[in-house]
Design an enzyme around this catalytic site. Structure first.
Site, mmCIF file in Angstrom:
data_model
loop_
_atom_site.group_PDB
_atom_site.id
_atom_site.type_symbol
_atom_site.label_atom_id
_atom_site.label_comp_id
_atom_site.label_asym_id
_atom_site.label_seq_id
_atom_site.Cartn_x
_atom_site.Cartn_y
_atom_site.Cartn_z
ATOM 1 N N SER A 261 0.733 -1.139 -0.143
ATOM 2 C CA SER A 261 0.134 -0.008 0.112
ATOM 3 C C SER A 261 1.007 1.417 -0.102
ATOM 4 O O SER A 261 2.125 1.283 0.391
ATOM 5 C CB SER A 261 -0.841 0.047 1.191
ATOM 6 O OG SER A 261 -0.054 0.260 2.200
ATOM 7 N N LYS A 262 0.194 2.257 -0.405
ATOM 8 C CA LYS A 262 1.057 3.711 -0.263
ATOM 9 C C LYS A 262 1.607 4.006 1.092
ATOM 10 O O LYS A 262 2.610 4.265 1.154
ATOM 11 C CB LYS A 262 -0.074 4.787 -0.681
ATOM 12 C CG LYS A 262 0.671 6.058 -0.520
ATOM 13 C CD LYS A 262 -0.238 6.979 -1.292
ATOM 14 C CE LYS A 262 0.080 8.567 -0.915
ATOM 15 N NZ LYS A 262 1.094 9.003 -0.226
ATOM 16 N N ARG A 263 0.869 3.341 2.155
ATOM 17 C CA ARG A 263 1.351 3.609 3.194
ATOM 18 C C ARG A 263 2.700 2.983 3.719
ATOM 19 O O ARG A 263 3.546 3.412 4.461
ATOM 20 C CB ARG A 263 0.248 3.128 4.517
ATOM 21 C CG ARG A 263 0.062 4.134 5.633
ATOM 22 C CD ARG A 263 -0.709 4.039 6.645
ATOM 23 N NE ARG A 263 -2.199 3.753 6.206
ATOM 24 C CZ ARG A 263 -2.912 3.003 6.617
ATOM 25 N NH1 ARG A 263 -2.657 2.162 7.498
ATOM 26 N NH2 ARG A 263 -4.283 2.925 6.419
ATOM 27 N N GLY A 265 5.038 2.499 1.523
ATOM 28 C CA GLY A 265 5.868 3.314 0.987
ATOM 29 C C GLY A 265 6.235 4.586 1.727
ATOM 30 O O GLY A 265 7.561 4.922 1.980
ATOM 31 N N ASP A 266 5.599 5.227 2.564
ATOM 32 C CA ASP A 266 5.491 6.244 3.265
ATOM 33 C C ASP A 266 6.385 5.862 4.713
ATOM 34 O O ASP A 266 7.333 6.533 4.880
ATOM 35 C CB ASP A 266 4.223 6.932 3.925
ATOM 36 C CG ASP A 266 3.414 7.365 2.660
ATOM 37 O OD1 ASP A 266 4.314 7.906 1.609
ATOM 38 O OD2 ASP A 266 2.375 7.711 2.783
#
Ligand code: GLU
Length: 510
Positions: A261-263, A265-266
């Site tokens: 998920s994008k999270r 990556g963050d």
């Protein structure tokens, strides 16, 4: 006769293309090229509520950056257009009509409130053979009532009539034969009168058929839709030309189970989008591979290996090599961990393959961003500097950390190194080295280094301390490429200036 390979990448412009979508596009492209087939880009924009401005341009730009070529599409045109679903309404209307006329679909008038009530009354309510006769549709209502509602212009949807008791076979080229019972499927909505648009399922099947798609290569998240799609092909009478299905494995979190998920990556510090994305609503900016300093060929190589392997131990493969080696037989069923560190390694590796001149060109904007007036330096100089330090970088922007001293003299000197290497005799010894270097006819030539080393040995000076002190004055710290490569590029005047400046500053502060 073998069918011509025609594949499509069919994103919905609902936001930035996710890195998983990029992998899907890439596999489609590799497969098409390998078979001398065609790659179609179809924009699936029938869900007007989820439309995001800028998303379509983003998709085009991302694919172009990565070198994923499109043969037929909105921009490219082609014999099966239009390639944007919102421009194909007439086609879908005709096909909805065809299913209604054949009794394979029906009209349903249930309002959102009525559907809500049905869901509340029956646990796990599903609109299907067991419930549809209790709902308000053209099967349950008398014909004149249906006619009246239609004449009044009541809102309706068209639902697919799923017959229970069928075994539906999906033949997936990676997963083999998957059989499911039609009983678990619901009567999916195919069309909504409210916006006069088909849903994803209908538009997708009609277009794959009309565009003569031979292989549907897409992410695993679409596998649950496949049985319904098989039934739709049958309902239209197109079972003979149904495309082969290929559902690619999920991309998983780098450090565990579950979907990437994008999270992630963050949290772990890597982009999940190919290009930087500026959200038009929230104004949020999400990082992209391009802006983070990745080379497109590194991203392509990295993604190619997330779900596929070449069957041997090759790792670094150009697009042409990937096209030659790609095969669905070597695609895996199980999810692929998103090993982003490997992505960095690929970038490092591809940076090494660039010529110094190419790297120099990429370095220039980084220099400018750091306040360097690049007009003062020749392309040749910048290229040589980049070439000297490239072994130490993962990203072009790392060149600045590794090589800024080639453009600005140090202002500070590493205190630990001073403590370790600097003695009261150092300035005098360095001044002697200046004299030795000055006496060598060609300062940048091969004679300078042996002359300096011989002198130090002859005098019995401490080689490690003196050479590091020398480096400290020129670089500011005890790191960097070979000392005489640095001085060769800086030139005699600048080298001597820095040594003397360093001696003044360090001796004062000692
Ligand atoms: N529009 C769907 C998507 O956004 C296409 C899925 C498919 O390839 O069938 O991914």
């Amino acid at each position: 006769m073998e069918r011509e390979v025609r594949v499509r990448f069919a994103p919905s412009p609902t936001g930035p293309l996710h890195i998983g979508g990029v992998r899907t596009a890439l596999y489609n492209y590799l497969f098409a090229r390998q078979h001398g087939g065609k790659m179609i880009l179809r924009i699936e924009d029938t869900d007007s509520n989820r439309f995001v401005p800028g998303a379509e341009d983003y998709i085009n730009e991302a694919l172009a950056w990565l070198g994923i070529g499109i043969d037929e599409g909105v921009r490219e045109g082609g014999p099966y257009g239009p390639y944007k679903q919102s421009e194909r309404r007439d086609i879908y209307r005709q096909h909805v009509r065809q299913l209604l006329d054949a009794g394979k679909a029906y009209i349903a008038f249930d309002t959102p409130a009525e559907l809500e009530a049905a869901r509340a009354a029956t646990p796990n309510f599903q609109y299907d053979a067991s419930t549809r006769m209790q709902m308000r549709n053209s099967l349950s209502l008398p014909a004149d009532e249906v006619k009246r509602l239609m004449d009044e212009g009541a809102q309706y949807v068209v639902r697919f009539l799923i017959e229970p008791g069928r075994e539906v076979e999906v033949n997936d080229l990676i997963r083999g034969k998957v059989v499911i019972k039609s009983d678990i499927l619901d009567d999916k909505v195919l069309y909504k009168s409210a916006d006069d648009l088909p849903t994803y399922h209908l538009a997708n099947i009609v277009d794959d058929h009309l565009m003569e798609v031979s292989h549907v290569i897409r992410g695993e998240e679409w596998l649950p839709s496949a049985p319904l799609h098989v039934l739709l092909y049958e309902a239209f009478g197109w079972a003979d030309t149904m495309p082969a299905f290929v559902h690619l494995p999920l991309l998983l979190k780098p450090d565990g189970k579950g979907k990437l998920s994008k999270r992630d990556g963050d949290r772990l510090g890597f982009p999940v989008f190919p290009l930087e994305w500026h959200d038009p609503k929230s104004g949020d900016v999400s990082s992209g591979y391009r802006e983070s300093g990745y080379l497109p060929q590194a991203v392509v190589n990295f993604l190619a290996l997330l779900g596929w392997n070449p069957g041997d131990d090759s790792e670094v493969m150009s697009m042409d090599e990937l096209i030659a080696k790609f095969s669905l037989d070597h695609c895996s069923k199980s999810g692929a961990k998103f090993a982003f560190e490997k992505g960095k390694w690929f970038n490092h590796t591809y940076l090494q393959e660039l010529s110094d001149a190419e790297l120099g060109k990429l370095f220039k904007p980084v220099l400018e961003a750091n306040g360097v007036d690049v007009s003062k330096y020749s392309d040749e100089y910048i290229a040589q500097v980049a070439g000297l330090v490239k072994g130490r970088i993962n990203f072009v922007k790392d060149l600045w950390d590794q090589a800024k001293f080639f453009f600005v003299a140090p202002e500070e000197y590493d205190p630990k190194a001073i403590k370790k290497r600097w003695t009261p005799d150092t300035p005098a010894q360095l001044e002697e080295l200046i004299a030795v270097m000055d006496a060598v006819p060609d300062f940048g030539g091969a004679e300078t280094e042996p002359a300096v080393l011989a002198y130090i040995a002859d005098k019995g000076y401490h080689l490690g301390n003196l050479m590091n002190a020398f480096r400290l004055t020129v670089v500011g710290e005890c790191k960097g490429p070979h000392m005489f490569d640095i001085t060769r590029l800086l030139g005699k005047e600048e080298t001597f200036r820095r040594i003397r400046l360093g001696c003044e500053r360090i001796s004062v502060n000692e």
